[in-house]
Design a protein around this motif. Structure first.
Motif, PDB file in Angstrom:
ATOM      1  N   ALA A  12       0.833  -1.210   0.000  1.00  0.00           N
ATOM      2  CA  ALA A  12       0.000   0.000   0.000  1.00  0.00           C
ATOM      3  C   ALA A  12       0.865   1.256   0.000  1.00  0.00           C
ATOM      4  O   ALA A  12       1.612   1.510   0.944  1.00  0.00           O
ATOM      5  CB  ALA A  12      -0.934  -0.012   1.206  1.00  0.00           C
ATOM      6  N   THR A  13       0.754   2.026  -1.058  1.00  0.00           N
ATOM      7  CA  THR A  13       1.555   3.247  -1.185  1.00  0.00           C
ATOM      8  C   THR A  13       1.257   4.209  -0.043  1.00  0.00           C
ATOM      9  O   THR A  13       2.172   4.861   0.475  1.00  0.00           O
ATOM     10  CB  THR A  13       1.287   3.924  -2.548  1.00  0.00           C
ATOM     11  N   SER A  14       0.010   4.303   0.377  1.00  0.00           N
ATOM     12  CA  SER A  14      -0.344   5.241   1.451  1.00  0.00           C
ATOM     13  C   SER A  14       0.364   4.880   2.760  1.00  0.00           C
ATOM     14  O   SER A  14       0.836   5.772   3.477  1.00  0.00           O
ATOM     15  CB  SER A  14      -1.859   5.276   1.664  1.00  0.00           C
ATOM     16  N   VAL A  15       0.467   3.603   3.070  1.00  0.00           N
ATOM     17  CA  VAL A  15       1.154   3.165   4.290  1.00  0.00           C
ATOM     18  C   VAL A  15       2.651   3.430   4.155  1.00  0.00           C
ATOM     19  O   VAL A  15       3.292   3.962   5.073  1.00  0.00           O
ATOM     20  CB  VAL A  15       0.886   1.668   4.572  1.00  0.00           C
ATOM     21  N   ARG A  16       3.216   3.061   3.018  1.00  0.00           N
ATOM     22  CA  ARG A  16       4.638   3.306   2.772  1.00  0.00           C
ATOM     23  C   ARG A  16       4.954   4.797   2.857  1.00  0.00           C
ATOM     24  O   ARG A  16       5.942   5.210   3.465  1.00  0.00           O
ATOM     25  CB  ARG A  16       5.056   2.740   1.416  1.00  0.00           C
ATOM     26  N   ARG A  17       4.109   5.620   2.245  1.00  0.00           N
ATOM     27  CA  ARG A  17       4.320   7.071   2.243  1.00  0.00           C
ATOM     28  C   ARG A  17       4.248   7.624   3.670  1.00  0.00           C
ATOM     29  O   ARG A  17       5.051   8.474   4.050  1.00  0.00           O
ATOM     30  CB  ARG A  17       3.280   7.744   1.350  1.00  0.00           C
ATOM     31  N   HIS A  18       3.309   7.133   4.477  1.00  0.00           N
ATOM     32  CA  HIS A  18       3.194   7.595   5.868  1.00  0.00           C
ATOM     33  C   HIS A  18       4.475   7.290   6.643  1.00  0.00           C
ATOM     34  O   HIS A  18       4.995   8.148   7.353  1.00  0.00           O
ATOM     35  CB  HIS A  18       1.987   6.946   6.552  1.00  0.00           C
TER      36      HIS A  18
ATOM     37  N   ALA B  94      12.915  11.625  -3.137  1.00  0.00           N
ATOM     38  CA  ALA B  94      13.969  10.919  -3.872  1.00  0.00           C
ATOM     39  C   ALA B  94      14.304   9.608  -3.170  1.00  0.00           C
ATOM     40  O   ALA B  94      14.587   9.589  -1.981  1.00  0.00           O
ATOM     41  CB  ALA B  94      15.214  11.791  -3.982  1.00  0.00           C
ATOM     42  N   GLY B  95      14.210   8.514  -3.903  1.00  0.00           N
ATOM     43  CA  GLY B  95      14.490   7.191  -3.363  1.00  0.00           C
ATOM     44  C   GLY B  95      13.265   6.434  -2.899  1.00  0.00           C
ATOM     45  O   GLY B  95      13.352   5.246  -2.576  1.00  0.00           O
ATOM     46  N   PHE B  96      12.108   7.086  -2.864  1.00  0.00           N
ATOM     47  CA  PHE B  96      10.891   6.422  -2.370  1.00  0.00           C
ATOM     48  C   PHE B  96      10.578   5.152  -3.155  1.00  0.00           C
ATOM     49  O   PHE B  96      10.082   4.183  -2.604  1.00  0.00           O
ATOM     50  CB  PHE B  96       9.699   7.391  -2.394  1.00  0.00           C
ATOM     51  N   GLU B  97      10.892   5.140  -4.451  1.00  0.00           N
ATOM     52  CA  GLU B  97      10.594   3.958  -5.272  1.00  0.00           C
ATOM     53  C   GLU B  97      11.383   2.728  -4.810  1.00  0.00           C
ATOM     54  O   GLU B  97      11.006   1.595  -5.111  1.00  0.00           O
ATOM     55  CB  GLU B  97      10.875   4.243  -6.760  1.00  0.00           C
ATOM     56  N   ASN B  98      12.456   2.936  -4.032  1.00  0.00           N
ATOM     57  CA  ASN B  98      13.266   1.822  -3.532  1.00  0.00           C
ATOM     58  C   ASN B  98      12.922   1.437  -2.088  1.00  0.00           C
ATOM     59  O   ASN B  98      13.496   0.507  -1.544  1.00  0.00           O
ATOM     60  CB  ASN B  98      14.751   2.185  -3.601  1.00  0.00           C
ATOM     61  N   PHE B  99      12.005   2.170  -1.496  1.00  0.00           N
ATOM     62  CA  PHE B  99      11.641   2.012  -0.087  1.00  0.00           C
ATOM     63  C   PHE B  99      10.638   0.869   0.078  1.00  0.00           C
ATOM     64  O   PHE B  99       9.578   0.867  -0.543  1.00  0.00           O
ATOM     65  CB  PHE B  99      11.039   3.320   0.410  1.00  0.00           C
ATOM     66  N   CYS B 100      10.993  -0.093   0.894  1.00  0.00           N
ATOM     67  CA  CYS B 100      10.151  -1.281   1.091  1.00  0.00           C
ATOM     68  C   CYS B 100       9.910  -1.491   2.585  1.00  0.00           C
ATOM     69  O   CYS B 100      10.858  -1.491   3.374  1.00  0.00           O
ATOM     70  CB  CYS B 100      10.858  -2.495   0.502  1.00  0.00           C
ATOM     71  N   LEU B 101       8.665  -1.675   2.956  1.00  0.00           N
ATOM     72  CA  LEU B 101       8.302  -1.993   4.337  1.00  0.00           C
ATOM     73  C   LEU B 101       8.049  -3.480   4.456  1.00  0.00           C
ATOM     74  O   LEU B 101       7.354  -4.065   3.626  1.00  0.00           O
ATOM     75  CB  LEU B 101       7.017  -1.268   4.743  1.00  0.00           C
ATOM     76  N   ILE B 102       8.612  -4.062   5.497  1.00  0.00           N
ATOM     77  CA  ILE B 102       8.383  -5.474   5.789  1.00  0.00           C
ATOM     78  C   ILE B 102       7.680  -5.551   7.139  1.00  0.00           C
ATOM     79  O   ILE B 102       8.196  -5.047   8.142  1.00  0.00           O
ATOM     80  CB  ILE B 102       9.709  -6.266   5.858  1.00  0.00           C
ATOM     81  N   GLU B 103       6.524  -6.166   7.154  1.00  0.00           N
ATOM     82  CA  GLU B 103       5.793  -6.383   8.400  1.00  0.00           C
ATOM     83  C   GLU B 103       5.827  -7.873   8.712  1.00  0.00           C
ATOM     84  O   GLU B 103       5.519  -8.694   7.851  1.00  0.00           O
ATOM     85  CB  GLU B 103       4.350  -5.897   8.296  1.00  0.00           C
TER      86      GLU B 103
END
Length: 192
Positions: A100-106, A148-157
């Motif tokens: 979810a982009t919204s969760v990642r963005r938050h 910048a770099g958000f496209e490489n940002f990954c959240l692991i739950e």
């Protein structure tokens, strides 16, 4: 056992919310199954711990090997240790990649900029480079915006299903195995 469960989640919460003073449980060792079937272990930074959701979260580069490993086999173990207190906590569970982009963005927007700079590099983690400076060439570019770099940002739950708690108290070592079943943590004492 309820006290052990309380203590474990208190340590994890402190680790995820350490701020300037690090908790021994801020940096955890994460073990996955490598693409070649061998064990793979690396350090991750605990970013969130939720007892209610029985989950922990960390972020990583989407281009990293650990993401490919977790996409193939989502089983993961995490280990934290407070050497001074003699406390070891092992978590076992299943990792989910938060899409979810919204969760990642938050999470991105609430993170310290210095923790996000690593996602700006043009190179995937473990890419051979001629010098350390080459790997970070783009991270300090002046024309980069806050995304910048958000496209490489990954959240692991990680949804935690089992906890192994070890207390190396000089008065007597204690170890407990906790399993989440039927909506609650159930534990047994086991030999250290």
């Amino acid at each position: 056992m309820d006290q052990i469960v309380d203590m474990v989640w208190a340590h994890l919460h402190a680790g995820a919310n350490a701020g300037k003073e690090r908790s021994p449980f801020t940096m955890l060792q994460a073990a996955t199954i490598a693409l070649d079937g061998a064990p793979a272990v690396r350090t991750v930074v605990l970013r969130r711990a939720s007892r209610e959701q029985r989950s922990v979260m960390f972020h990583t580069d989407v281009r990293s090997t650990k993401v490919a490993e977790l996409r193939r086999d989502p089983r993961i173990s995490l280990l934290g240790c407070d050497l001074d207190a003699g406390i070891q906590i092992r978590l076992h569970g299943v990792a989910s990649i938060v899409e979810a982009t919204s969760v990642r963005r938050h999470v991105w927007n609430s993170s310290q900029p210095r923790t996000l700079i690593v996602y700006r590099t043009p190179f995937a983690p473990a890419t051979p480079v001629t010098s350390p400076a080459q790997a970070h060439a783009a991270t300090h570019a002046e024309n980069m915006g806050p995304s910048a770099g958000f496209e490489n940002f990954c959240l692991i739950e990680v949804t935690v299903s089992r906890i192994d708690y070890l207390d190396l108290n000089p008065a007597g070592h204690m170890r407990a195995s906790l399993v989440f079943e039927d909506g609650e943590w159930r534990g047994t004492w086991i030999a250290p």
